[in-house]
Design an enzyme around this catalytic site. Structure first.
Site, short mmCIF file in Angstrom:
data_model
loop_
_atom_site.label_atom_id
_atom_site.label_comp_id
_atom_site.label_asym_id
_atom_site.label_seq_id
_atom_site.Cartn_x
_atom_site.Cartn_y
_atom_site.Cartn_z
CB SER A 144 -0.86 0.00 1.26
OG SER A 144 -1.43 1.28 1.45
CE1 TYR A 157 -4.17 -3.13 5.18
CE2 TYR A 157 -3.60 -0.81 4.99
CZ TYR A 157 -3.97 -2.00 4.40
OH TYR A 157 -4.14 -2.06 3.03
P1 NAP Z 1 -11.64 -6.21 -1.11
O1 NAP Z 1 -12.23 -5.54 -2.29
O2 NAP Z 1 -12.30 -6.06 0.20
O3 NAP Z 1 -11.49 -7.77 -1.50
C1 NAP Z 1 -10.98 -8.64 -0.61
C2 NAP Z 1 -10.96 -10.04 -1.22
O4 NAP Z 1 -10.21 -10.87 -0.36
C3 NAP Z 1 -12.31 -10.69 -1.35
O5 NAP Z 1 -12.31 -11.49 -2.51
C4 NAP Z 1 -12.43 -11.55 -0.09
O6 NAP Z 1 -13.36 -12.60 -0.34
C5 NAP Z 1 -10.98 -11.99 0.06
N1 NAP Z 1 -10.49 -12.26 1.40
C6 NAP Z 1 -10.59 -11.48 2.50
N2 NAP Z 1 -9.94 -12.04 3.55
C7 NAP Z 1 -9.40 -13.20 3.10
C8 NAP Z 1 -8.62 -14.23 3.69
N3 NAP Z 1 -8.28 -14.18 4.98
N4 NAP Z 1 -8.24 -15.27 2.93
C9 NAP Z 1 -8.60 -15.34 1.62
N5 NAP Z 1 -9.34 -14.40 1.02
C10 NAP Z 1 -9.75 -13.34 1.73
O7 NAP Z 1 -10.11 -5.76 -0.85
P2 NAP Z 1 -9.13 -4.86 -1.76
O8 NAP Z 1 -9.36 -3.43 -1.43
O9 NAP Z 1 -9.18 -5.31 -3.17
O10 NAP Z 1 -7.71 -5.25 -1.13
C11 NAP Z 1 -6.83 -6.15 -1.77
C12 NAP Z 1 -5.40 -5.84 -1.35
O11 NAP Z 1 -5.06 -4.50 -1.72
C13 NAP Z 1 -5.14 -5.92 0.16
O12 NAP Z 1 -3.86 -6.46 0.39
C14 NAP Z 1 -5.14 -4.46 0.59
O13 NAP Z 1 -4.42 -4.25 1.77
C15 NAP Z 1 -4.49 -3.82 -0.62
N6 NAP Z 1 -4.73 -2.39 -0.73
C16 NAP Z 1 -5.98 -1.93 -0.99
C17 NAP Z 1 -6.19 -0.56 -1.11
C18 NAP Z 1 -7.53 0.03 -1.40
O14 NAP Z 1 -7.64 1.28 -1.37
N7 NAP Z 1 -8.55 -0.76 -1.70
C19 NAP Z 1 -5.11 0.33 -0.94
C20 NAP Z 1 -3.86 -0.18 -0.66
C21 NAP Z 1 -3.68 -1.55 -0.58
P3 NAP Z 1 -14.07 -13.46 0.86
O15 NAP Z 1 -14.85 -12.49 1.67
O16 NAP Z 1 -14.90 -14.47 0.13
O17 NAP Z 1 -12.93 -14.09 1.61
#
Ligand code: NAP
Length: 252
Positions: A144, A157
């Site tokens: 991130s 985090y």
């Molecule tokens: P998201 O839209 O909430 O999607 C999360 C996905 O992960 C879902 O498919 C969920 O499905 C699955 N999941 C959650 N916990 C899990 C676990 N313990 N084991 C396996 N699967 C799991 O999240 P996102 O925003 O795309 O984030 C993805 C990555 O990007 C993360 O590492 C996050 O820290 C990083 N990131 C995001 C942002 C942002 O602004 N969105 C910014 C910086 C970094 P289920 O509920 O079916 O498990």
């Protein structure tokens, strides 16, 4: 948009990939010709995501895998290898992001959970995959932009995301020359994970003010960066982190 086909014949595992950034990466690599293995904790989310990808002509295998469950991780790797015979790309994308809590106010159980999901499970997934990784393979961590300024509202985090920058360097050196290890550091992307930010106008405005380009990030922006790093276009790049944050300050 007409896609390049940089991943034809390649086998790609993306963890936590039934929605959000992980799904976006699986979709992009799949549209570029990869066989993609997607997973998450809930079978119905896996089924829905598989259906969406198949509808676009992507070759996909969907499995349930909670990243901190050793048996499910092993099943993910074993089933992939049984079906496709090898692994070319692993994207370690899973993270938990509890709402705001300062580090010193975080209970031990929360510190354990953040370490377990955001750091340790990624290491163990790659350890499980390592014997099957092809020559020329690639690992990508999802960090991130907050990794560069931990200590703000996101507490521990952000520190786990800083850890991934170090882990990328350390594993790049351990896994060279056959496997490259890189990292993508997204800016703000409105996904389910940060719903609580999207619903808070003051926070959204504070983030917006730091962005040089227009608008928030899209899952496609993260996917194209991951696709670049995983492809042969980046064949001389390892140990690096690509910040994809519309100009939110990260480093010089
Ligand atoms: P998201 O839209 O909430 O999607 C999360 C996905 O992960 C879902 O498919 C969920 O499905 C699955 N999941 C959650 N916990 C899990 C676990 N313990 N084991 C396996 N699967 C799991 O999240 P996102 O925003 O795309 O984030 C993805 C990555 O990007 C993360 O590492 C996050 O820290 C990083 N990131 C995001 C942002 C942002 O602004 N969105 C910014 C910086 C970094 P289920 O509920 O079916 O498990």
């Amino acid at each position: 948009m007409k896609m390049a086909k940089r991943f034809e014949g390649k086998v790609v595992i993306v963890s936590a990939s039934t929605q959000g950034i992980g799904f976006g990466i699986a979709e992009r690599l799949g549209l570029e010709g990869a066989s993609v293995v997607i997973s998450s904790r809930k079978q119905n989310n896996v089924d829905e995501a598989v259906e969406k990808l198949r509808a676009q002509g992507v070759e996909v295998l969907g499995l349930v895998c909670h990243v901190s469950n050793a048996q499910q991780r092993k099943n993910l790797i074993d089933t992939t290898v049984q079906k496709y015979g090898k692994i070319d790309v692993v994207v370690s994308n899973a993270a938990t992001s509890p709402s705001f809590r300062s580090i010193l106010d975080s209970e031990e159980s929360l510190l354990d959970k953040l370490w377990e999901i955001n750091v340790k499970s990624g290491i163990l997934l790659i350890k499980d995959a390592a014997p099957f990784l092809s020559k020329g393979s690639s690992v990508i961590f999802i960090s991130s932009v907050g990794a560069y300024s931990p200590g703000s509202l996101k507490g521990m985090y952000a520190v786990t995301k800083t850890t991934l920058l170090g882990l990328t360097k350390a594993l790049a050196s351990e896994m060279a020359p056959d496997t490259r290890v890189n990292c993508v550091a997204p800016g703000f992307v409105p996904t389910r994970m940060n719903d609580y930010i999207s619903r808070n106008e003051l926070l959204l405005k504070a983030i917006e003010e730091k962005i040089l380009l227009e608008g928030f990030g899209r899952t496609q922006d993260m996917a194209s960066a991951a696709a670049f790093l995983a492809s042969d276009d980046a064949s001389y790049i390892t140990g690096e982190t690509l910040v994809v944050a519309g100009g939110i300050p990260s480093r010089l």
